[in-house]
Design a protein around this motif. Structure first.
Motif, PDB file in Angstrom:
ATOM      1  N   ALA A   1      -7.506  28.601  48.737  1.00 25.25           N
ATOM      2  CA  ALA A   1      -6.634  28.854  49.884  1.00 25.25           C
ATOM      3  C   ALA A   1      -6.248  27.569  50.611  1.00 25.25           C
ATOM      4  CB  ALA A   1      -7.328  29.806  50.862  1.00 25.25           C
ATOM      5  N   GLY A   2      -6.831  26.450  50.204  1.00 25.81           N
ATOM      6  CA  GLY A   2      -6.484  25.168  50.814  1.00 25.81           C
ATOM      7  C   GLY A   2      -7.548  24.606  51.734  1.00 25.81           C
ATOM      8  N   ILE A   3      -8.708  25.259  51.819  1.00 25.72           N
ATOM      9  CA  ILE A   3      -9.802  24.766  52.668  1.00 25.72           C
ATOM     10  C   ILE A   3     -10.727  23.953  51.774  1.00 25.72           C
ATOM     11  CG2 ILE A   3     -11.675  25.445  54.218  1.00 25.72           C
ATOM     12  CD1 ILE A   3     -10.103  27.994  54.831  1.00 25.72           C
ATOM     13  N   LYS A   4     -10.446  22.670  51.668  1.00 22.18           N
ATOM     14  CA  LYS A   4     -11.045  21.834  50.639  1.00 22.18           C
ATOM     15  C   LYS A   4     -12.514  21.509  50.882  1.00 22.18           C
ATOM     16  CE  LYS A   4      -7.257  21.750  48.328  1.00 22.18           C
ATOM     17  NZ  LYS A   4      -7.165  22.661  47.157  1.00 22.18           N
ATOM     18  N   ASP A   5     -12.988  21.597  52.135  1.00 26.33           N
ATOM     19  CA  ASP A   5     -14.380  21.222  52.391  1.00 26.33           C
ATOM     20  C   ASP A   5     -15.345  22.397  52.207  1.00 26.33           C
ATOM     21  OD1 ASP A   5     -13.916  22.762  54.665  1.00 26.33           O
ATOM     22  OD2 ASP A   5     -14.936  21.362  56.030  1.00 26.33           O
ATOM     23  N   ALA A   6     -14.853  23.544  51.754  1.00 23.32           N
ATOM     24  CA  ALA A   6     -15.717  24.712  51.552  1.00 23.32           C
ATOM     25  C   ALA A   6     -16.829  24.364  50.567  1.00 23.32           C
ATOM     26  CB  ALA A   6     -14.905  25.898  51.045  1.00 23.32           C
TER      27      ALA A   6
ATOM     28  N   MET B   1     -21.169  25.546  49.257  1.00 26.34           N
ATOM     29  CA  MET B   1     -22.420  26.281  49.365  1.00 26.34           C
ATOM     30  C   MET B   1     -23.556  25.264  49.310  1.00 26.34           C
ATOM     31  SD  MET B   1     -24.163  29.161  46.852  1.00 26.34           S
ATOM     32  CE  MET B   1     -24.561  27.963  45.565  1.00 26.34           C
ATOM     33  N   ASP B   2     -24.478  25.334  50.274  1.00 26.80           N
ATOM     34  CA  ASP B   2     -25.599  24.391  50.239  1.00 26.80           C
ATOM     35  C   ASP B   2     -26.752  24.963  49.419  1.00 26.80           C
ATOM     36  OD1 ASP B   2     -27.033  26.168  51.828  1.00 26.80           O
ATOM     37  OD2 ASP B   2     -27.138  24.856  53.581  1.00 26.80           O
ATOM     38  N   GLU B   3     -27.857  24.217  49.370  1.00 33.22           N
ATOM     39  CA  GLU B   3     -28.967  24.616  48.505  1.00 33.22           C
ATOM     40  C   GLU B   3     -29.635  25.916  48.945  1.00 33.22           C
ATOM     41  OE1 GLU B   3     -30.826  21.675  51.522  1.00 33.22           O
ATOM     42  OE2 GLU B   3     -28.865  22.101  50.608  1.00 33.22           O
ATOM     43  N   HIS B   4     -29.417  26.321  50.199  1.00 32.88           N
ATOM     44  CA  HIS B   4     -30.015  27.549  50.713  1.00 32.88           C
ATOM     45  C   HIS B   4     -29.108  28.770  50.529  1.00 32.88           C
ATOM     46  CE1 HIS B   4     -33.163  25.128  52.476  1.00 32.88           C
ATOM     47  NE2 HIS B   4     -32.288  24.436  53.156  1.00 32.88           N
ATOM     48  N   GLY B   5     -27.904  28.548  50.029  1.00 34.35           N
ATOM     49  CA  GLY B   5     -26.984  29.664  49.821  1.00 34.35           C
ATOM     50  C   GLY B   5     -26.016  29.893  50.967  1.00 34.35           C
ATOM     51  N   TYR B   6     -26.040  29.027  52.005  1.00 31.11           N
ATOM     52  CA  TYR B   6     -25.071  29.143  53.097  1.00 31.11           C
ATOM     53  C   TYR B   6     -23.715  28.623  52.636  1.00 31.11           C
ATOM     54  CZ  TYR B   6     -29.015  29.793  56.292  1.00 31.11           C
ATOM     55  OH  TYR B   6     -30.132  30.276  56.917  1.00 31.11           O
ATOM     56  N   VAL B   7     -22.662  29.274  53.100  1.00 25.10           N
ATOM     57  CA  VAL B   7     -21.302  28.794  52.865  1.00 25.10           C
ATOM     58  C   VAL B   7     -20.769  28.221  54.174  1.00 25.10           C
ATOM     59  CG1 VAL B   7     -18.933  29.441  52.284  1.00 25.10           C
ATOM     60  CG2 VAL B   7     -20.851  30.463  51.036  1.00 25.10           C
ATOM     61  N   TYR B   8     -20.325  26.974  54.124  1.00 26.35           N
ATOM     62  CA  TYR B   8     -19.703  26.303  55.264  1.00 26.35           C
ATOM     63  C   TYR B   8     -18.262  25.954  54.893  1.00 26.35           C
ATOM     64  CZ  TYR B   8     -24.532  25.163  56.847  1.00 26.35           C
ATOM     65  OH  TYR B   8     -25.848  25.209  57.248  1.00 26.35           O
ATOM     66  N   ALA B   9     -17.362  26.063  55.862  1.00 29.15           N
ATOM     67  CA  ALA B   9     -15.965  25.667  55.625  1.00 29.15           C
ATOM     68  C   ALA B   9     -15.292  25.408  56.967  1.00 29.15           C
ATOM     69  CB  ALA B   9     -15.212  26.748  54.859  1.00 29.15           C
ATOM     70  N   THR B  10     -14.213  24.634  56.932  1.00 28.38           N
ATOM     71  CA  THR B  10     -13.492  24.279  58.159  1.00 28.38           C
ATOM     72  C   THR B  10     -12.011  24.594  58.032  1.00 28.38           C
ATOM     73  OG1 THR B  10     -14.980  22.381  58.415  1.00 28.38           O
ATOM     74  CG2 THR B  10     -13.022  22.436  59.831  1.00 28.38           C
ATOM     75  N   ILE B  11     -11.480  25.278  59.039  1.00 30.57           N
ATOM     76  CA  ILE B  11     -10.029  25.383  59.207  1.00 30.57           C
ATOM     77  C   ILE B  11      -9.656  24.354  60.265  1.00 30.57           C
ATOM     78  CG2 ILE B  11      -8.080  26.875  59.772  1.00 30.57           C
ATOM     79  CD1 ILE B  11      -9.878  29.274  59.153  1.00 30.57           C
ATOM     80  N   PRO B  12      -8.927  23.289  59.898  1.00 28.30           N
ATOM     81  CA  PRO B  12      -8.655  22.210  60.859  1.00 28.30           C
ATOM     82  C   PRO B  12      -7.806  22.695  62.044  1.00 28.30           C
ATOM     83  CG  PRO B  12      -8.218  21.501  58.600  1.00 28.30           C
ATOM     84  CD  PRO B  12      -8.401  22.989  58.559  1.00 28.30           C
TER      85      PRO B  12
ATOM     86  N   GLY C   1      -7.846  25.571  67.822  1.00 28.14           N
ATOM     87  CA  GLY C   1      -8.747  24.444  67.613  1.00 28.14           C
ATOM     88  C   GLY C   1      -9.407  24.529  66.245  1.00 28.14           C
ATOM     89  N   ALA C   2     -10.323  23.605  65.986  1.00 28.59           N
ATOM     90  CA  ALA C   2     -11.051  23.627  64.717  1.00 28.59           C
ATOM     91  C   ALA C   2     -11.919  24.884  64.650  1.00 28.59           C
ATOM     92  CB  ALA C   2     -11.907  22.377  64.581  1.00 28.59           C
ATOM     93  N   ILE C   3     -11.955  25.472  63.467  1.00 26.19           N
ATOM     94  CA  ILE C   3     -12.714  26.699  63.252  1.00 26.19           C
ATOM     95  C   ILE C   3     -13.702  26.442  62.114  1.00 26.19           C
ATOM     96  CG2 ILE C   3     -12.603  29.136  62.593  1.00 26.19           C
ATOM     97  CD1 ILE C   3      -9.544  28.927  63.431  1.00 26.19           C
ATOM     98  N   ARG C   4     -14.960  26.750  62.375  1.00 23.89           N
ATOM     99  CA  ARG C   4     -15.975  26.640  61.329  1.00 23.89           C
ATOM    100  C   ARG C   4     -16.328  28.033  60.819  1.00 23.89           C
ATOM    101  NH1 ARG C   4     -17.508  22.997  58.109  1.00 23.89           N
ATOM    102  NH2 ARG C   4     -19.717  22.726  58.592  1.00 23.89           N
ATOM    103  N   ILE C   5     -16.367  28.185  59.514  1.00 22.26           N
ATOM    104  CA  ILE C   5     -16.743  29.435  58.873  1.00 22.26           C
ATOM    105  C   ILE C   5     -18.176  29.296  58.372  1.00 22.26           C
ATOM    106  CG2 ILE C   5     -16.306  30.929  56.882  1.00 22.26           C
ATOM    107  CD1 ILE C   5     -13.324  30.157  57.174  1.00 22.26           C
ATOM    108  N   LEU C   6     -18.992  30.324  58.628  1.00 22.91           N
ATOM    109  CA  LEU C   6     -20.374  30.332  58.169  1.00 22.91           C
ATOM    110  C   LEU C   6     -20.691  31.708  57.574  1.00 22.91           C
ATOM    111  CD1 LEU C   6     -23.264  29.080  58.037  1.00 22.91           C
ATOM    112  CD2 LEU C   6     -23.648  30.068  60.313  1.00 22.91           C
TER     113      LEU C   6
END
Length: 411
Positions: free
Chosen positions: A46-51, A53-64, A166-171
């Protein structure tokens, strides 16, 4: 607006992400990462390039951010796991398009009937597209509805940079259903000031209060002797444990006899042998003094029963699980007020509610991220009768899109 939330939801619920309360690993089941990997892929596409998954299984992503204003970073959070109360394997979602208002008989088990009588909220959804499971499993709307809604809103915001926010963080978190959902969240990496879990139920609901919660384990040490020579010597830890459970009140202080703001003492597991047995309890109420009062009462029952069995001993271990997020949210009233405004802009009347349970937002609030809970449409949770309205999900997507704009406007 063209929504993708329905198609996403149907895709996500078919991935088995059931968590395991008895596991000692994190996440408690590796299969939760199957959904996490798919979400990362879809976010990147979808264009969110920093998406990631870390070693614990969390998904992090940023909508600038799309605004030059200084706007607090907002986190949108949902959990990927489903409850262990009911099977989550081979979920077969069924869309009852333009539902006719009649009881829904689930095809894989005709004894499973979602009736309007038992589900009064459903009665108001005649004409909606209702999604259920097939009768053999739960559906997984808790909380894949929230996941799908955040994903659809993220897609729309990326495609419409003219919307100011503003910036939005997805978790996206694993293991919420076993009470460990934010145990390994990297708050510095998350980098948000305020947050919202998308994990509520009926249309318009906005929850700013949860139970406070502790776990209690009573461990009984008995005396094991060969039963053929046990007279006057054997002390059965199993029987002591059974007497403690039997002494719990029948008409109060249990989940099956309480509602609204009433708390409870709930035995959830009992295991052991003649020599040693353990009972696990969850203790719930809206204030810590009431919580501690229930624990004092339970300890008194334990002491009284153990004293009747000379030679038996017992320990009483309390583990804090989460606290009522209202303690934190009352210090940041704008977080709830902005959510109310967003719900209204979506054409829905906000319903302020308290949760007889908890969310990831309960612990996140005390970790420095004030985090109320917004509706998703998920209903009849943790059961084969779980259902959701597609139209409710679309209103939740609208609410998210309005919410980030409210924060930008008022900053």
């Amino acid at each position: 607006m063209e929504y993708t939330v329905k198609e996403r939801f149907l895709r996500y619920v078919q991935i088995d992400t059931q968590s395991d309360p008895l596991s000692t690993t994190f996440p408690s089941t590796e299969k939760q990462k199957d959904l996490a990997r798919l979400l990362v892929q879809e976010l990147q596409e979808a264009g969110i390039k920093d998406a990631e998954m870390d070693e614990h299984g969390y998904v992090y992503a940023t909508i600038p951010a799309t605004t030059a204003k200084q706007v607090p970073v907002i986190c949108l959070c949902a959990h990927m796991d489903t409850a262990s109360d009911c099977s989550g394997t081979n979920v077969k979602p069924i869309v009852h398009a333009a539902w006719d208002g009649k009881d829904i008989v689930l095809p894989d088990d005709s004894s499973q009937v979602i009736s309007v009588k038992d589900h009064p909220y459903l009665a108001d959804k005649k004409g909606h597209d209702i999604i259920t499971a097939s009768g053999a499993t739960l559906l997984g709307a808790d909380n894949k509805a929230g996941v799908a809604e955040i994903m659809d809103a993220a897609r729309y915001l990326v495609q419409h940079p003219e919307i100011k926010h503003g910036a939005i963080r997805i978790l996206f978190t694993p293991d919420e259903e076993v009470g460990r959902g934010v145990e390994h969240v990297n708050m510095e990496k998350l980098g948000a000031q305020f947050g919202y879990t998308m994990d509520g139920g009926e249309l318009g609901s906005l929850e700013d209060e949860t139970f406070s919660a502790d776990g209690v384990q009573i461990t009984i040490q008995g005396i094991s002797v060969h039963p053929g020579a046990a007279k006057g010597k054997l002390v059965s830890a199993i029987k002591v444990a059974a007497e403690i459970v039997a002494e719990l009140p029948k008409d109060i202080l249990s989940p099956e006899t309480t509602e609204d703001r009433q708390g409870f003492i709930h035995p959830v597991r009992i295991q052991g042998t003649v020599e040693k047995a353990a009972i696990d309890f969850i203790i719930r109420d809206f204030t810590v003094p009431e919580l501690q009062g229930h624990e004092f009462y339970l300890r008194k029952i334990m002491d009284t029963i153990v004293q009747k069995h000379p030679g038996a001993t017992a320990t009483f271990k309390v583990t804090e699980q989460y606290r009522n997020m209202k303690e934190v949210l009352d210090k940041h009233p704008q977080v709830v007020a902005f959510a109310e405004e967003a719900i209204r802009r979506a054409g829905v009347e906000p319903l302020k509610m308290s949760i007889r349970g908890g969310t990831d937002g309960s612990r996140l609030s005390f970790m420095g991220l004030p985090c109320p809970n917004i509706f998703t449409g998920e209903m009849a949770l943790h059961s084969k009768h779980e259902y959701i309205s597609v139209q409710d999900m679309e209103k939740a997507v609208d609410t998210i899109i309005h919410l980030v704009q409210v924060w930008e406007e008022k900053s």
